[in-house]
Design an enzyme around this catalytic site. Structure first.
Site, PDB file in Angstrom:
ATOM      1  N   ASN A 156       0.879  -1.167   0.000  1.00 52.56           N
ATOM      2  CA  ASN A 156       0.000   0.000   0.000  1.00 52.56           C
ATOM      3  C   ASN A 156       0.918   1.218   0.000  1.00 52.56           C
ATOM      4  OD1 ASN A 156      -1.723   2.084   0.656  1.00 52.56           O
ATOM      5  ND2 ASN A 156      -2.715   1.020   2.361  1.00 52.56           N
ATOM      6  N   ARG A 184      -2.771  -1.847  -3.265  1.00 54.68           N
ATOM      7  CA  ARG A 184      -3.850  -0.878  -3.166  1.00 54.68           C
ATOM      8  C   ARG A 184      -3.604   0.165  -4.259  1.00 54.68           C
ATOM      9  NH1 ARG A 184      -4.737   3.431   1.688  1.00 54.68           N
ATOM     10  NH2 ARG A 184      -6.693   4.305   0.934  1.00 54.68           N
ATOM     11  N   HIS A 214     -11.589   5.294  -0.177  1.00 58.60           N
ATOM     12  CA  HIS A 214     -11.590   4.455   1.048  1.00 58.60           C
ATOM     13  C   HIS A 214     -12.423   3.180   0.857  1.00 58.60           C
ATOM     14  CE1 HIS A 214     -10.539   8.143   3.740  1.00 58.60           C
ATOM     15  NE2 HIS A 214      -9.464   7.418   3.520  1.00 58.60           N
ATOM     16  N   ARG A 220      -6.441  18.281   4.810  1.00 65.12           N
ATOM     17  CA  ARG A 220      -7.333  18.650   3.691  1.00 65.12           C
ATOM     18  C   ARG A 220      -8.572  19.354   4.239  1.00 65.12           C
ATOM     19  NH1 ARG A 220      -7.554  12.620   1.259  1.00 65.12           N
ATOM     20  NH2 ARG A 220      -5.769  12.126   2.552  1.00 65.12           N
ATOM     21  N   GLU A 251      -7.329  -2.597   5.482  1.00 68.44           N
ATOM     22  CA  GLU A 251      -7.346  -2.533   4.016  1.00 68.44           C
ATOM     23  C   GLU A 251      -6.447  -3.613   3.411  1.00 68.44           C
ATOM     24  OE1 GLU A 251      -6.370   1.515   4.673  1.00 68.44           O
ATOM     25  OE2 GLU A 251      -8.009   2.241   3.430  1.00 68.44           O
TER      26      GLU A 251
END
Ligand code: ADP
Length: 390
Positions: free
Chosen positions: A9, A91, A179, A239, A377
């Site tokens: 990832n 990923r 996500h 962000r 994940e």
């Protein structure tokens, strides 16, 4: 362990990797993280129990993504711990409209994934670099790409649309959502924890450095707060989340900001960091006595509550709320404050269970249930690999 999958990832400032047994890919046998690429590169490799088996630091200078990948490859024997590598999983942030599920990567597919880079310029090239590096090193090794956008392709067209001229939607300017691997993993966990709820109306709050919400019904994505990019929706570590597009035009006119300056503003200089002026890290803000830290946290919570209201409307009600990722799993204060703003929906927390971080944190009498479910994940990618290679 005899045969193993490696999951990679590769993000914008870190590379995470995990080793999963091919026959039972549910829990990682090893997990590693190189973080601080560009600032203070640091590697930690842990075993299944979470104990550190290897730690290394490098000077920041010259330590870029390519070097981080070289170091990860050089760690091969330490990561594999005696097992044979049978496949690598990755990923990949963007699968566009074409890739709704995981795929085995061929040279032609790699080119199609590279063509999606303009949709995610800060992430896609980093995600694809390890695929290319491994393909050059061991061309026969099966490589599987899993997408952050894939889970959201179940959304109705109206949930994926912007009210822009049709030719722009046709050119791919639409809501993709992100996500997705985290949400898919939570959906699989929920089937085990509460099968009735898994079929119901659920909001999952993935609250980490990146943060988003996903409304799910029957375990499928109905709507999400992230859109064309991962900059939309909730306030995040650095962000700003949803922003009146007029602000960007104003800044171009009055401050002469160009695309790169606006990109730095909305991705790197805003959010918890920008509002507090202190840190993007929730732990630091919680520990600070500075009123700007409290203001940043209050805005973070307010934005979550507002967006929950929007998703409840999109879904026509709410049966369960799940918290996950770094803040969702660990910050009881965030969970309590968000839940307090959802009382009108029929949600009441059990304060003791929430403080203890138990799995089910809602009160017995609460109509809407609330849960803490750790996400994984890499584990989701390993399961997809097992399915595809079976
Ligand atoms: P990423 O999106 O980079 O994977 P994580 O899911 O690890 O990020 O989440 C990082 C966030 O989680 C940071 O804001 C961090 O402060 C927060 N966090 C981690 N542990 C705790 C904790 N014990 N209490 C409060 N916040 C925490």
């Amino acid at each position: 362990m005899s045969q193993a999958f490696v999951v990679l990832n590769a993000g914008s400032s870190s590379i995470k990797f995990a080793l999963h047994e091919a026959r039972a890919p549910f829990a990682a046998a090893r997990r590693g993280l190189i973080e601080g690429i560009g600032t203070a590169p640091h590697l930690r490799l842990r075993d299944a129990a979470g104990d550190t088996v290897l730690e290394r630091r490098w000077p920041a200078e010259g330590f870029d993504h390519a070097r981080a990948m070289q170091e990860t490859m050089a760690l091969g024997p330490d990561i594999l711990a005696g097992s044979a590598l049978v496949a690598a999983g990755h990923r990949v942030v963007h699968g566009g409209l074409e890739f709704a599920g995981p795929v085995r990567v061929t040279p032609a597919i790699l080119e199609r994934l590279a063509a999606l880079s303009p949709l995610a310029p800060l992430h896609q090239p980093h995600n694809l670099a390890p695929i290319r590096a491994l393909a050059a090193l061991t061309p026969e090794l099966p490589q599987i790409a899993c997408f952050d956008t894939g889970f959201h392709r179940s959304q109705a067209p109206v949930a994926q649309a912007f009210a822009l001229p049709r030719r722009m939607s046709e050119a791919g300017i639409r809501r993709y959502g992100f996500h997705g691997l985290s949400y898919e993993f939570i959906a699989t966990q929920l089937e085990r924890l509460d099968p009735a709820l898994a079929q119901g109306r659920v909001i999952v709050a993935h609250l980490g450095n990146g943060a988003s919400l996903c409304a799910m019904r029957h375990g499928q994505s109905v709507a999400s707060t992230m859109g064309f990019t991962a900059a939309d929706g909730l306030m995040m570590g650095t962000r700003c989340g949803a922003l009146d597009a007029g602000v960007l035009i104003h800044l171009m006119d009055t401050e002469g900001m160009d695309a790169r300056a606006l990109e730095a503003l909305i991705y790197k200089e805003s959010g918890l960091l920008g509002v507090s002026g202190i840190s993007s890290d929730m732990r630091t803000l919680r520990a600070s006595a500075d009123p700007h830290a409290a203001e940043a946290v209050a805005l973070f919570i307010y934005r979550i509550i507002r967006e929950i209201g929007s998703l409840v409307a999109a879904m026509g009600g709410l049966d369960g709320l799940i918290f996950t990722a770094g803040i969702g799993e660990n910050d009881a204060g965030t969970r309590a404050e968000v839940a307090a703003g959802c009382g009108w929906l029929g949600l009441t927390l059990d304060a003791a269970r929430n403080a203890a971080g138990q799995q089910r944190i809602s009160a017995e009498a609460s109509r809407v249930s609330a849960w803490v479910v750790p996400t994984d994940e890499e584990g989701m990618i390993a399961r997809h690999m097992a399915e595809i290679l079976a």
